[in-house]
Design a protein around this motif. Structure first.
Motif, mmCIF file in Angstrom:
data_model
loop_
_atom_site.group_PDB
_atom_site.id
_atom_site.type_symbol
_atom_site.label_atom_id
_atom_site.label_comp_id
_atom_site.label_asym_id
_atom_site.label_seq_id
_atom_site.Cartn_x
_atom_site.Cartn_y
_atom_site.Cartn_z
ATOM 1 N N ALA A 193 0.857 -1.183 0.000
ATOM 2 C CA ALA A 193 0.000 0.000 0.000
ATOM 3 C C ALA A 193 0.892 1.231 0.000
ATOM 4 O O ALA A 193 2.119 1.129 0.143
ATOM 5 C CB ALA A 193 -0.881 -0.005 1.237
ATOM 6 N N ASP A 194 0.310 2.399 -0.161
ATOM 7 C CA ASP A 194 1.048 3.662 -0.100
ATOM 8 C C ASP A 194 0.049 4.730 0.330
ATOM 9 O O ASP A 194 -0.681 5.257 -0.494
ATOM 10 C CB ASP A 194 1.648 3.972 -1.472
ATOM 11 N N VAL A 195 -0.012 4.989 1.625
ATOM 12 C CA VAL A 195 -1.041 5.862 2.187
ATOM 13 C C VAL A 195 -0.380 6.963 3.014
ATOM 14 O O VAL A 195 0.500 6.670 3.829
ATOM 15 C CB VAL A 195 -2.015 5.069 3.099
ATOM 16 N N GLY A 231 0.549 10.890 -8.946
ATOM 17 C CA GLY A 231 0.318 9.503 -8.537
ATOM 18 C C GLY A 231 1.109 8.511 -9.358
ATOM 19 O O GLY A 231 1.767 8.876 -10.335
ATOM 20 N N HIS A 232 1.029 7.274 -8.936
ATOM 21 C CA HIS A 232 1.784 6.196 -9.578
ATOM 22 C C HIS A 232 1.072 4.877 -9.324
ATOM 23 O O HIS A 232 0.223 4.779 -8.437
ATOM 24 C CB HIS A 232 3.208 6.153 -9.007
ATOM 25 N N HIS A 233 1.435 3.871 -10.105
ATOM 26 C CA HIS A 233 0.899 2.527 -9.882
ATOM 27 C C HIS A 233 1.428 1.975 -8.559
ATOM 28 O O HIS A 233 2.545 2.295 -8.146
ATOM 29 C CB HIS A 233 1.348 1.580 -11.002
ATOM 30 N N VAL A 276 6.305 -0.399 -4.789
ATOM 31 C CA VAL A 276 5.490 0.749 -4.388
ATOM 32 C C VAL A 276 5.309 1.699 -5.567
ATOM 33 O O VAL A 276 4.224 2.271 -5.742
ATOM 34 C CB VAL A 276 6.076 1.477 -3.157
ATOM 35 N N HIS A 277 6.340 1.866 -6.366
ATOM 36 C CA HIS A 277 6.172 2.565 -7.646
ATOM 37 C C HIS A 277 6.142 1.463 -8.695
ATOM 38 O O HIS A 277 7.161 1.095 -9.271
ATOM 39 C CB HIS A 277 7.315 3.562 -7.886
ATOM 40 N N ASP A 278 4.969 0.921 -8.890
ATOM 41 C CA ASP A 278 4.844 -0.327 -9.622
ATOM 42 C C ASP A 278 4.984 -0.126 -11.117
ATOM 43 O O ASP A 278 4.819 0.977 -11.632
ATOM 44 C CB ASP A 278 3.483 -0.970 -9.322
ATOM 45 N N ILE A 301 -3.702 2.759 -8.472
ATOM 46 C CA ILE A 301 -2.800 3.914 -8.459
ATOM 47 C C ILE A 301 -2.965 4.717 -7.163
ATOM 48 O O ILE A 301 -3.939 4.531 -6.426
ATOM 49 C CB ILE A 301 -3.072 4.863 -9.655
ATOM 50 N N THR A 302 -2.012 5.607 -6.923
ATOM 51 C CA THR A 302 -2.159 6.545 -5.820
ATOM 52 C C THR A 302 -2.594 7.899 -6.378
ATOM 53 O O THR A 302 -2.314 8.220 -7.532
ATOM 54 C CB THR A 302 -0.837 6.768 -5.068
ATOM 55 N N ILE A 303 -3.285 8.662 -5.545
ATOM 56 C CA ILE A 303 -3.551 10.073 -5.848
ATOM 57 C C ILE A 303 -3.036 10.838 -4.637
ATOM 58 O O ILE A 303 -3.547 10.668 -3.526
ATOM 59 C CB ILE A 303 -5.060 10.337 -6.062
ATOM 60 N N GLU A 304 -1.985 11.646 -4.837
ATOM 61 C CA GLU A 304 -1.270 12.199 -3.685
ATOM 62 C C GLU A 304 -0.741 13.618 -3.887
ATOM 63 O O GLU A 304 0.471 13.836 -3.888
ATOM 64 C CB GLU A 304 -0.106 11.274 -3.312
ATOM 65 N N PRO A 305 -1.646 14.585 -4.016
ATOM 66 C CA PRO A 305 -1.147 15.955 -4.091
ATOM 67 C C PRO A 305 -0.598 16.399 -2.735
ATOM 68 O O PRO A 305 -0.858 15.763 -1.711
ATOM 69 C CB PRO A 305 -2.399 16.760 -4.453
ATOM 70 N N ILE A 351 -1.737 14.342 1.217
ATOM 71 C CA ILE A 351 -2.793 13.349 1.449
ATOM 72 C C ILE A 351 -2.685 12.358 0.298
ATOM 73 O O ILE A 351 -2.739 12.758 -0.866
ATOM 74 C CB ILE A 351 -4.206 13.970 1.478
ATOM 75 N N GLU A 352 -2.510 11.116 0.644
ATOM 76 C CA GLU A 352 -2.294 10.102 -0.396
ATOM 77 C C GLU A 352 -3.246 8.948 -0.200
ATOM 78 O O GLU A 352 -3.300 8.341 0.871
ATOM 79 C CB GLU A 352 -0.849 9.589 -0.340
ATOM 80 N N ASP A 353 -4.004 8.686 -1.261
ATOM 81 C CA ASP A 353 -4.934 7.560 -1.209
ATOM 82 C C ASP A 353 -4.703 6.604 -2.361
ATOM 83 O O ASP A 353 -4.100 6.954 -3.366
ATOM 84 C CB ASP A 353 -6.369 8.083 -1.195
HETATM 85 MN MN LIG Z 1 3.288 7.411 -3.216
#
Ligand SMILES: [Mn+2]
Length: 484
Positions: free
Chosen positions: A312-314, A390-392, A397-399, A412-416, A437-439
């Motif tokens: 995960a990446d949160v 974001g990334h896969h 983690v950066h898939d 993917i992540t969305i992380e502004p 904030i990363e989801d």
């Molecule tokens: Mn990330």
């Protein structure tokens, strides 16, 4: 003690059946790995062979190595978690002394002494039996293995970094690579040059094949990924309850990681980032050294549990004392607004950078920064949001995955984020405020599914949860300085 040592020895030399019954059973299935190899084969050009090497063992210091982590491509295709191995997948059937085959794997041999120290090995029998390969050999046999790479139109592999140690053991990864280079005509000194790229050695095609495959998750992979994300979110939520001034950054890291392990996550998917105040401005701050976090700061926590390989990446950013100040809330809510808008726009066909970041997240952040008087115009160059959106996520983690446009079953992540360092060219009341904030988001047929919904995201929800007590409030350890 003595009895257990004898049992250990017997197990190590294979006399007792393995103690596997009490191990987790929810790993990727044998069928998954086989299907993935078949898909690689399908995507390979005609008359080609693909060669994959296991990850190197990394030395930490002296006689201690880092915990071994298999190369994610290798794991994805085999399920094999040990070092010193090479896999070959052939596009067309090959004729061998034992009949026809289209894949072959060389693995590290069993070794009672080594297994006594460092744990069980599958060995040839185990790889045949458990991973269901037919053509399995010890890595010591690779050097003498008769293969004419020149007969293929393409020999697909990842280029080497020349950073593999030559150990005293025959058939180790260093030897496997050396044998491959010799057999395939790879230049003995330095990296691949233009001249040899003109022959059949190809170090580019394989990565595109792996990106195409790994970027789209199967249901089996998603089961593991969902678990990793849920665990990471539960940890964020528990930390929100336990957060108070005076904790150390490392202690906060430890609470997250304890909860990962409570749920049987083997590792963290990447080094945990826990930064109070302006430490949050360092995007990959992993020192986590601040001994006492202050009540008037926020703390940025970017951590991911790795469950059976999937990470995960949160990220959550919360006020240490449970209440956002006016300035903190202004920045937090702005990042949230940008993130929420980008998440809502997730669907097949859109591009992360162009459609989600530039057109939505960046625009909202810039408009907001102008409104707050932090920058003068929406087009002003600034470094308050210096990274991508974001990334896969997956085995890395950066898939691996494609970034042209989103497709169903991409994760993917969305992380502004907004990071305002000390001394920035704006009112000093903003200095030291850092919010990310990363989801984690799964792309579906017609939109998206928010995977990381177990950790509160809005400033109101966070303040509400932080009011709750934590079992850790009562967890008091002896003071080291008071020791007699
Ligand atoms: Mn990330």
């Amino acid at each position: 003690m003595k009895r257990s040592l004898i049992i250990l020895l017997l197990v190590a030399i294979g006399i007792l059946p393995s103690l596997g019954q009490d191990l987790p059973t929810d790993f990727l299935s044998v069928e998954f790995h086989k299907e993935r190899r078949d898909l690689v084969r399908e995507k390979m050009p005609t008359n080609a062979v693909a060669v994959f090497f296991a990850n190197p063992v990394r030395n930490r210091a002296n006689d201690v190595d880092y915990i071994y982590h298999q190369d994610p491509n290798f794991y994805y295709l085999t399920g094999y978690k040990e070092p010193h191995a090479v896999l070959m997948i052939f596009k067309e059937d090959q004729e061998g002394p034992d009949g026809t085959y289209n894949e072959i794997i060389f693995i590290q041999p069993r070794n009672a002494m080594a297994e006594l120290w460092t744990g069980r090995r599958l060995g040839v029998g185990g790889v045949k039996d458990k991973l269901k390969f037919n053509q399995v050999f010890n890595n010591t046999e690779f050097e003498a293995y008769n293969i004419d790479f020149s007969k293929f139109d393409k020999v697909l592999f990842y280029d080497f970094f020349n950073d593999v140690r030559n150990t005293a053991t025959n058939g180790d990864l260093y030897d496997l690579i050396a044998s491959f280079k010799k057999k395939s005509g790879y230049p003995t000194e330095g990296a691949l040059d233009i001249e040899s790229k003109a022959n059949n050695l190809d170090t580019e095609t394989l990565d595109q094949i792996m990106r195409d495959l790994r970027g789209i998750k199967t249901e089996e992979e998603l089961d593991l990924l969902r678990k990793a994300v849920d665990i990471s979110c539960i940890a964020q939520a528990e930390v929100m309850k336990a957060m108070k001034p005076g904790l150390s950054e490392r202690e906060v890291q430890g609470i997250h990681e304890f909860i990962f392990k409570k749920y049987q996550s083997e590792y963290e998917g990447y080094p945990s980032i826990v930064g109070e105040g302006h430490n949050g401005c360092i995007l990959h701050y992993i020192e986590n050294y601040k001994p006492q976090i202050s009540s008037d700061k926020m703390i940025l926590m970017d951590l991911g549990a790795e469950y059976h390989g999937y990470t995960a990446d949160v990220t959550r950013t919360i006020p240490v004392d449970g209440k956002f100040s006016k300035e903190e809330k202004a920045i937090y809510d702005l990042v949230y607004k940008a993130q929420e808008a980008a998440i809502q726009a997730c669907k097949p066909g859109v591009n992360i950078s162009r459609d989600l970041n530039n057109a939505i997240a960046k625009r909202i952040i810039n408009e907001g920064l102008v409104e707050l008087g932090i920058i003068d115009s929406v087009n002003q160059r600034h470094l308050y949001y210096p990274h991508g959106l974001g990334h896969h996520i997956g085995l890395d983690v950066h898939d691996k995955g494609n970034y042209e446009y989103l497709e169903p079953n991409m994760a993917i992540t969305i992380e502004p984020g907004i990071y305002i360092p000390e001394g920035a060219n704006c009112d000093e009341k903003w200095w030291g405020i850092a919010v990310r904030i990363e989801d984690d988001v799964l792309i579906t047929e017609d939109g998206f599914e928010l995977l990381s919904d177990l950790a509160p995201r809005t400033s109101e929800e966070i303040e509400e949860l932080m009011k709750q007590p934590s079992p850790l409030d009562a967890f008091v350890l002896p003071d080291l300085d008071k020791k007699e």
